[in-house]
Design an enzyme around this catalytic site. Structure first.
Site, PDB file in Angstrom:
ATOM      1  N   ARG A  53      -5.282  36.680  23.271  1.00 31.31           N
ATOM      2  CA  ARG A  53      -6.660  36.187  23.375  1.00 31.31           C
ATOM      3  C   ARG A  53      -6.583  34.670  23.508  1.00 31.31           C
ATOM      4  O   ARG A  53      -5.503  34.085  23.445  1.00 31.31           O
ATOM      5  CB  ARG A  53      -7.553  36.643  22.195  1.00 31.31           C
ATOM      6  CG  ARG A  53      -6.890  37.047  20.930  1.00 31.31           C
ATOM      7  CD  ARG A  53      -6.405  35.914  20.099  1.00 31.31           C
ATOM      8  NE  ARG A  53      -7.372  34.854  20.031  1.00 31.31           N
ATOM      9  CZ  ARG A  53      -7.075  33.591  19.928  1.00 31.31           C
ATOM     10  NH1 ARG A  53      -5.820  33.199  19.871  1.00 31.31           N
ATOM     11  NH2 ARG A  53      -8.002  32.657  19.884  1.00 31.31           N
ATOM     12  N   GLY A  54      -7.741  34.046  23.696  1.00 34.79           N
ATOM     13  CA  GLY A  54      -7.749  32.622  24.004  1.00 34.79           C
ATOM     14  C   GLY A  54      -7.749  32.477  25.522  1.00 34.79           C
ATOM     15  O   GLY A  54      -6.937  33.111  26.207  1.00 34.79           O
ATOM     16  N   ALA A  55      -8.669  31.645  26.028  1.00 36.63           N
ATOM     17  CA  ALA A  55      -8.908  31.611  27.474  1.00 36.63           C
ATOM     18  C   ALA A  55      -7.649  31.399  28.322  1.00 36.63           C
ATOM     19  O   ALA A  55      -7.383  32.189  29.235  1.00 36.63           O
ATOM     20  CB  ALA A  55      -9.967  30.547  27.779  1.00 36.63           C
ATOM     21  N   ARG A  90     -12.288  41.196  30.032  1.00 38.30           N
ATOM     22  CA  ARG A  90     -13.164  40.412  29.143  1.00 38.30           C
ATOM     23  C   ARG A  90     -14.023  39.506  30.031  1.00 38.30           C
ATOM     24  O   ARG A  90     -13.520  38.934  30.991  1.00 38.30           O
ATOM     25  CB  ARG A  90     -12.359  39.583  28.132  1.00 38.30           C
ATOM     26  CG  ARG A  90     -11.752  40.442  27.011  1.00 38.30           C
ATOM     27  CD  ARG A  90     -11.189  39.595  25.886  1.00 38.30           C
ATOM     28  NE  ARG A  90     -12.220  39.035  25.039  1.00 38.30           N
ATOM     29  CZ  ARG A  90     -11.964  38.138  24.060  1.00 38.30           C
ATOM     30  NH1 ARG A  90     -10.722  37.715  23.857  1.00 38.30           N
ATOM     31  NH2 ARG A  90     -12.937  37.661  23.306  1.00 38.30           N
ATOM     32  N   GLN A 201     -10.248  34.327  13.668  1.00 40.27           N
ATOM     33  CA  GLN A 201      -9.145  33.652  14.368  1.00 40.27           C
ATOM     34  C   GLN A 201      -8.716  32.377  13.643  1.00 40.27           C
ATOM     35  O   GLN A 201      -7.560  31.978  13.739  1.00 40.27           O
ATOM     36  CB  GLN A 201      -9.565  33.295  15.804  1.00 40.27           C
ATOM     37  CG  GLN A 201      -9.720  34.485  16.722  1.00 40.27           C
ATOM     38  CD  GLN A 201     -11.150  34.960  16.784  1.00 40.27           C
ATOM     39  OE1 GLN A 201     -11.890  34.871  15.809  1.00 40.27           O
ATOM     40  NE2 GLN A 201     -11.554  35.494  17.915  1.00 40.27           N
ATOM     41  N   ASP A 242     -13.970  28.488  26.427  1.00 41.31           N
ATOM     42  CA  ASP A 242     -13.702  29.596  27.353  1.00 41.31           C
ATOM     43  C   ASP A 242     -14.271  29.347  28.733  1.00 41.31           C
ATOM     44  O   ASP A 242     -13.877  29.991  29.706  1.00 41.31           O
ATOM     45  CB  ASP A 242     -14.277  30.899  26.782  1.00 41.31           C
ATOM     46  CG  ASP A 242     -13.481  31.308  25.567  1.00 41.31           C
ATOM     47  OD1 ASP A 242     -13.753  30.747  24.481  1.00 41.31           O
ATOM     48  OD2 ASP A 242     -12.572  32.134  25.707  1.00 41.31           O
ATOM     49  N   ASN A 252     -17.942  28.481  23.865  1.00 45.66           N
ATOM     50  CA  ASN A 252     -16.777  28.718  22.991  1.00 45.66           C
ATOM     51  C   ASN A 252     -17.160  29.753  21.940  1.00 45.66           C
ATOM     52  O   ASN A 252     -18.292  30.245  21.899  1.00 45.66           O
ATOM     53  CB  ASN A 252     -16.323  27.404  22.340  1.00 45.66           C
ATOM     54  CG  ASN A 252     -14.974  27.535  21.661  1.00 45.66           C
ATOM     55  OD1 ASN A 252     -14.044  28.102  22.224  1.00 45.66           O
ATOM     56  ND2 ASN A 252     -14.853  27.048  20.434  1.00 45.66           N
ATOM     57  N   LYS A 253     -16.222  30.083  21.100  1.00 43.76           N
ATOM     58  CA  LYS A 253     -16.402  31.117  20.072  1.00 43.76           C
ATOM     59  C   LYS A 253     -17.727  30.928  19.325  1.00 43.76           C
ATOM     60  O   LYS A 253     -18.116  29.810  19.001  1.00 43.76           O
ATOM     61  CB  LYS A 253     -15.211  31.043  19.106  1.00 43.76           C
ATOM     62  CG  LYS A 253     -15.168  32.074  18.009  1.00 43.76           C
ATOM     63  CD  LYS A 253     -15.322  33.506  18.485  1.00 43.76           C
ATOM     64  CE  LYS A 253     -14.326  33.895  19.544  1.00 43.76           C
ATOM     65  NZ  LYS A 253     -14.650  35.198  20.180  1.00 43.76           N
TER      66      LYS A 253
HETATM   67  O1  MRU Z   1     -12.273  35.772  21.393  1.00 43.80           O
HETATM   68  P1  MRU Z   1     -11.118  34.841  21.521  1.00 43.80           P
HETATM   69  O2  MRU Z   1     -10.222  34.806  20.336  1.00 43.80           O
HETATM   70  O3  MRU Z   1     -10.359  35.043  22.822  1.00 43.80           O
HETATM   71  O4  MRU Z   1     -11.817  33.411  21.627  1.00 43.80           O
HETATM   72  C1  MRU Z   1     -11.037  32.266  21.751  1.00 43.80           C
HETATM   73  C2  MRU Z   1     -11.812  31.016  21.765  1.00 43.80           C
HETATM   74  O5  MRU Z   1     -13.016  31.010  21.694  1.00 43.80           O
HETATM   75  C3  MRU Z   1     -11.045  29.761  21.964  1.00 43.80           C
HETATM   76  O6  MRU Z   1     -11.626  28.704  21.279  1.00 43.80           O
HETATM   77  C4  MRU Z   1     -11.049  29.438  23.465  1.00 43.80           C
HETATM   78  O7  MRU Z   1     -10.605  30.537  24.202  1.00 43.80           O
HETATM   79  C5  MRU Z   1     -10.199  28.280  23.770  1.00 43.80           C
HETATM   80  S1  MRU Z   1      -8.496  28.702  23.678  1.00 43.80           S
HETATM   81  C6  MRU Z   1      -7.508  27.423  24.034  1.00 43.80           C
END
Ligand code: MRU
Length: 358
Positions: A53-55, A90, A201, A242, A252-253
């Site tokens: 996970r993470g963009a 996603r 996370q 993201d 973002n999250k």
């Molecule tokens: O749902 P996730 O864990 O994929 O969400 C991740 C985030 O929101 C991060 O802050 C974002 O992807 C930046 S990652 C360098």
């Protein structure tokens, strides 16, 4: 970055180049386990189920997903089907589209017989590029922290939300890269880590990777940031993203927007660290145009943790029958963002300044 002294990336090809391996992030922080992805379906599942996970890491896994599919079937129809399927895994992180479309554009004009090798090489190149980009983000961002430290002559307190560390990229991270670079340069710092309900996370991943690197940090409940800011205990907020619009709105999250509001009210600088592939140049208004992922209600109603007997278990938090909603992301308007830390330098979050990144 290192795990118990051994350097790791979050995704890497197997020695015989027949598959890729990942760190299963759903098991962290209590169990460190790697997982083998053999085909496109494995890559799709890893993205959907948040084993990766993470963009930026989602984007690289998408690229490897296409490469794995080309190893088995390299026809036009197979290329189209695997790209289309991966894109659905996603919805919010634009890096998935970026990684998959890069593969599609490269592979479409090639003869079938050349696609598998070219795809494998390109996915590896995209992964290497992500490491370079994140390292540069770290360099630009650490200058901000260093300047702050020179002015303050005391520990710099940084607040971050979710996980935008090396686990969210191939290596280094985005929001955490400046922290690692500044820490390695000897700057005294401390990180407030939002736990980041419902997937935690922050508590599970950010705290784990900062701990592995020896960075001083404190996990806080998601509602704590505003209080800390009112009492001068946060010098700077740095988060990942993201998707950023061409006008600088930042997705973002979930919960990031509330931190930006509190930072604005308390004159705390609010920075967003991102690789430029996270900018979606096709959209302007983040609230109206960015698709927000909605995930299973069970992620809100239940929580997993380590029990006294050493087993990891899932338990229910809410009364039987209560409904739960699970929005994965929110949008922070550009006006609340002090600056964007990119691999090409730090720019203001507005259309004019961002055009310089093109
Ligand atoms: O749902 P996730 O864990 O994929 O969400 C991740 C985030 O929101 C991060 O802050 C974002 O992807 C930046 S990652 C360098």
């Amino acid at each position: 970055m290192k795990i118990n002294g051994t350097p790791y990336r979050t995704i890497w090809p197997t020695a015989d180049n027949t598959a890729v391996e990942i760190i299963d992030q759903t098991k962290l922080p209590h169990i460190f386990e790697t997982l083998r992805l053999e085909n496109m379906r494995d890559a799709e599942r890893a993205i959907k189920d948040m084993q990766v996970r993470g963009a930026p890491l989602i984007g690289v896994t998408g690229a490897y997903g296409v490469a794995l599919s080309m190893k088995h079937h390299a026809s036009d129809a197979a290329l189209k089907a695997s790209c289309d399927m991966l894109l659905q895994a996603r919805p919010t992180a634009v890096n998935l589209r970026w990684g998959v479309e890069k593969m599609r554009v490269l592979l479409t004009p090639l003869p079938e017989s050349e696609r598998a090798a070219a795809a494998w090489q390109e996915a590896a190149r995209i992964a290497d590029e992500d490491v370079e980009i994140c390292s540069k983000i770290g360099e630009h961002g650490s200058e901000l922290i260093s300047t702050m430290h020179e002015k303050k002559q005391k520990i710099v307190n940084i607040l971050t939300h979710c996980n935008a560390g090396w686990l969210a990229t191939v290596d280094w991270g985005t929001a955490l890269a400046p922290i690692y670079k500044a820490f390695d340069a000897g700057i005294q710092l401390h990180v407030w880590v939002d736990e980041t309900r419902p997937r935690n996370q922050g508590a599970s991943l950010t705290a784990w990777e900062l701990g592995q690197h020896g960075v001083p940090h404190t996990v806080i409940a998601d509602n704590t940031g505003g209080h800390l800011m009112q009492h001068g205990l946060v010098d700077i907020v740095i988060v990942g993203t993201d998707r950023v619009t061409a006008c600088g709105d930042v997705c973002n999250k979930i919960g990031t927007y509330l931190k930006a509001l509190a930072a604005h009210d308390n004159s705390v600088p609010f920075y967003v660290a991102l690789p430029t592939p996270t900018i979606d140049w096709t959209i302007q208004d983040g609230v109206k145009e960015i698709p927000i992922e909605e995930r299973a209600a069970e992620e809100v109603t239940h929580i997993a943790g380590l029990c006294d007997d050493g087993q990891v278990r899932n338990v229910q938090l809410t009364p039987q029958g209560s409904h739960a909603a699970n929005y994965g992301f929110d949008v922070t308007p550009a006006r609340l963002v002090t600056g964007l830390i990119t691999e090409r330098g730090v720019v203001e979050a507005n259309a004019e300044a961002m055009r310089g990144l093109l």
